[in-house]
Design a protein around this motif. Sequence first.
Motif, PDB file in Angstrom:
ATOM      1  N   GLY A  65       0.789  -1.225   0.000  1.00 46.48           N
ATOM      2  CA  GLY A  65       0.000   0.000   0.000  1.00 46.48           C
ATOM      3  C   GLY A  65       0.824   1.280   0.000  1.00 46.48           C
ATOM      4  O   GLY A  65       0.271   2.378   0.040  1.00 46.48           O
ATOM      5  N   VAL A  66       2.170   1.143  -0.050  1.00 47.84           N
ATOM      6  CA  VAL A  66       3.004   2.354  -0.015  1.00 47.84           C
ATOM      7  C   VAL A  66       3.458   2.734  -1.421  1.00 47.84           C
ATOM      8  O   VAL A  66       3.966   1.892  -2.165  1.00 47.84           O
ATOM      9  CB  VAL A  66       4.245   2.132   0.886  1.00 47.84           C
ATOM     10  CG1 VAL A  66       5.208   3.308   0.777  1.00 47.84           C
ATOM     11  CG2 VAL A  66       3.805   1.916   2.330  1.00 47.84           C
ATOM     12  N   LEU A  67       3.275   4.018  -1.742  1.00 49.28           N
ATOM     13  CA  LEU A  67       3.804   4.511  -3.012  1.00 49.28           C
ATOM     14  C   LEU A  67       5.244   4.968  -2.822  1.00 49.28           C
ATOM     15  O   LEU A  67       6.155   4.533  -3.524  1.00 49.28           O
ATOM     16  CB  LEU A  67       2.940   5.673  -3.523  1.00 49.28           C
ATOM     17  CG  LEU A  67       3.452   6.357  -4.785  1.00 49.28           C
ATOM     18  CD1 LEU A  67       3.409   5.417  -5.980  1.00 49.28           C
ATOM     19  CD2 LEU A  67       2.655   7.628  -5.081  1.00 49.28           C
ATOM     20  N   GLU A  68       5.454   5.856  -1.867  1.00 54.28           N
ATOM     21  CA  GLU A  68       6.818   6.323  -1.610  1.00 54.28           C
ATOM     22  C   GLU A  68       6.891   6.924  -0.208  1.00 54.28           C
ATOM     23  O   GLU A  68       5.863   7.164   0.445  1.00 54.28           O
ATOM     24  CB  GLU A  68       7.256   7.349  -2.655  1.00 54.28           C
ATOM     25  CG  GLU A  68       6.377   8.581  -2.706  1.00 54.28           C
ATOM     26  CD  GLU A  68       6.951   9.653  -3.620  1.00 54.28           C
ATOM     27  OE1 GLU A  68       8.090   9.512  -4.091  1.00 54.28           O
ATOM     28  OE2 GLU A  68       6.251  10.656  -3.828  1.00 54.28           O
ATOM     29  N   SER A  69       8.123   7.177   0.220  1.00 52.84           N
ATOM     30  CA  SER A  69       8.291   7.681   1.585  1.00 52.84           C
ATOM     31  C   SER A  69       9.521   8.573   1.679  1.00 52.84           C
ATOM     32  O   SER A  69      10.398   8.525   0.822  1.00 52.84           O
ATOM     33  CB  SER A  69       8.452   6.504   2.552  1.00 52.84           C
ATOM     34  OG  SER A  69       9.620   5.780   2.215  1.00 52.84           O
ATOM     35  N   ALA A  70       9.546   9.359   2.730  1.00 51.26           N
ATOM     36  CA  ALA A  70      10.737  10.159   3.042  1.00 51.26           C
ATOM     37  C   ALA A  70      10.946  10.096   4.544  1.00 51.26           C
ATOM     38  O   ALA A  70      10.019  10.320   5.320  1.00 51.26           O
ATOM     39  CB  ALA A  70      10.535  11.603   2.598  1.00 51.26           C
ATOM     40  N   VAL A  71      12.169   9.745   4.933  1.00 49.30           N
ATOM     41  CA  VAL A  71      12.485   9.615   6.353  1.00 49.30           C
ATOM     42  C   VAL A  71      13.390  10.771   6.753  1.00 49.30           C
ATOM     43  O   VAL A  71      14.320  11.131   6.022  1.00 49.30           O
ATOM     44  CB  VAL A  71      13.149   8.237   6.607  1.00 49.30           C
ATOM     45  CG1 VAL A  71      13.785   8.170   7.989  1.00 49.30           C
ATOM     46  CG2 VAL A  71      12.106   7.128   6.438  1.00 49.30           C
TER      47      VAL A  71
END
Length: 496
Positions: free
Chosen positions: A420-426
């Motif tokens: 369900g994740v498209l993209e992320s930033a940590v």
Amino acid sequence: MSSNHLFDGLLSTRSDDQRTLLDVPGGRCWSYAELVKLSGQLANLLQLSAVKPGDRIAVQVHKSVEAIALYLATVRAGAVFLPLNTAYTRAEVEYFLDDAEPAVFVCDSARASEFDGIEAQLFSLDGDGDGSLMQAAQALDTEFENALRGPEDLAAILYTSGTTGLSKGAMLSHDNLLSNALTLVDYWQFSSDDVLLHALPIFHTHGLFVATNIILAVGGSMIFLARFDVEQMLAQLPRATSLMGVPTFYTRLLADARFNRDLVAHMRLFISGSAPMLPETHVQFEERTGQRILERYGMTETNMNTSNPYDGERRIGSVGFPLPGVDLKITNPQTADEVSAGETGMIEVRGPNVFLGYWRKPEKTELELRANGFFITGDLGKIDADGYVHIVGREKDLIISGGYNIYPKQIETEIDLLDGVLESAVFGVAHADLGEAVAAAVVPLAGAELDPEQMVHALEASLAKFKLPRKIFVVDELPRNAMGKVQKNSLRARYG
Ligand code: MCA
Ligand code: AMP
């Protein structure tokens, strides 16, 4: 002539020394002579296990006297010590084992079954010294003829993500470690009367090399705590002369009213490093104790680079002067030219402390270690009119949480693999206890529902606990600049 550069420099005169090296509260005191003997037995075991000079000994164990002896045994056998954070998951450790191809891997017996079938010879060592390693070693001779090792030979590999985010083994030579320890003994005026309160983990430069090697080199002793615990610290401080810690140690001590001037009036030296110390912590500490913490700056690749002076002004907000023998310059990251006096730029360092390069990654070494010997630290800094170095930021995308380095890229990669994740930033957000804590902004795939708690749970299989996001924000999109690069500053400003 020296036969084993690091061991001789640290311990050659102490084989029969009955004075205490390690004092384990709740346990017993161990003399120098006992540690040398124990390391001899373990070195014999390594040799029996067909370990040859240059072979890697990977170690993921709890802090113990035996673990220190294993470090010394590895050096004596001419092998290369490779310590790993106890929090690393099986998947994380696998990467290091594949990359370093150790001849021996030592882990806690509770986790040994996770590593069945690995290529390396497997031993176990528990925090109380139990396990197959000591069982196999205890009947062996305590005498050992050290392998011949010169200043340039490899003594240790410590994994770090350097400036990019891919874990790389920093190769440290015998002389990298010895020269830095001897420099620091002088600079910080350590003597054989020193009793260092040791509460750091021993899988990083700070606890293993800075703290331990200095004490070995000078013939002092350590009160050896398994981990940082405020109660234990308060109980043991009256017996210590010196303490080395990350800023979290100091903020946690200050949060306890029992930590006061009387408790530490006899202390000679408080040192902080591994992460920036807030000016307010310095000020509070001085108000409470009448003493000023000495802040210094180092890296896995370089050991210690700069330090505030022992005598003279310890300047708040500064990491002091380049250590004797260390060249430090501030350069323009684009052109590599030195910037004008007082300007901010990339900190570069050169000296006997600077590592040999990254294990089996010559192309990465070339990017960060210049042909003229200067290492590009990834830290941004400036030098003030009095010559004090100030770290003003980082060019590398790094979060430092409680003194542990966390690279956003690894966490983003794992988050992006979740359903369900498209993209992320940590990114890092200010945290009162840990300095910085991990936060993540995550964009769901169209129509997907994301539950932050479940996501963290799913990440536990692949990421060490200290890397898990403390907060996940589900967002519609990530802020990007014109080049399409995610703007972490704006995420920090928004969610910090
Ligand atoms: C533990 N946890 C953390 C950290 N430590 N989370 C984020 N950052 C951390 N540093 C998590 C655990 O997974 C656990 O999660 C919960 O916090 C409490 O764990 P516990 O073990 O009780 O934590 P602690 O004992 O209170 O440890 C905090 C600490 C420790 C004392 C700050 O992390 C520490 O000793 N840090 C020093 C690191 C260090 O030596 N750095 C030097 C490297 P849960 O509750 O979910 O189970 S840098 C270096 O060497 C360079 C060269 C230099 O300059 O020195
Ligand atoms: P590591 O690669 O784990 O050895 O971490 C080294 C990094 O910790 C450095 O490159 C700095 O970013 C940071 N660091 C170490 N000491 C200090 C300090 N006194 N102040 C600010 N940052 C520090």
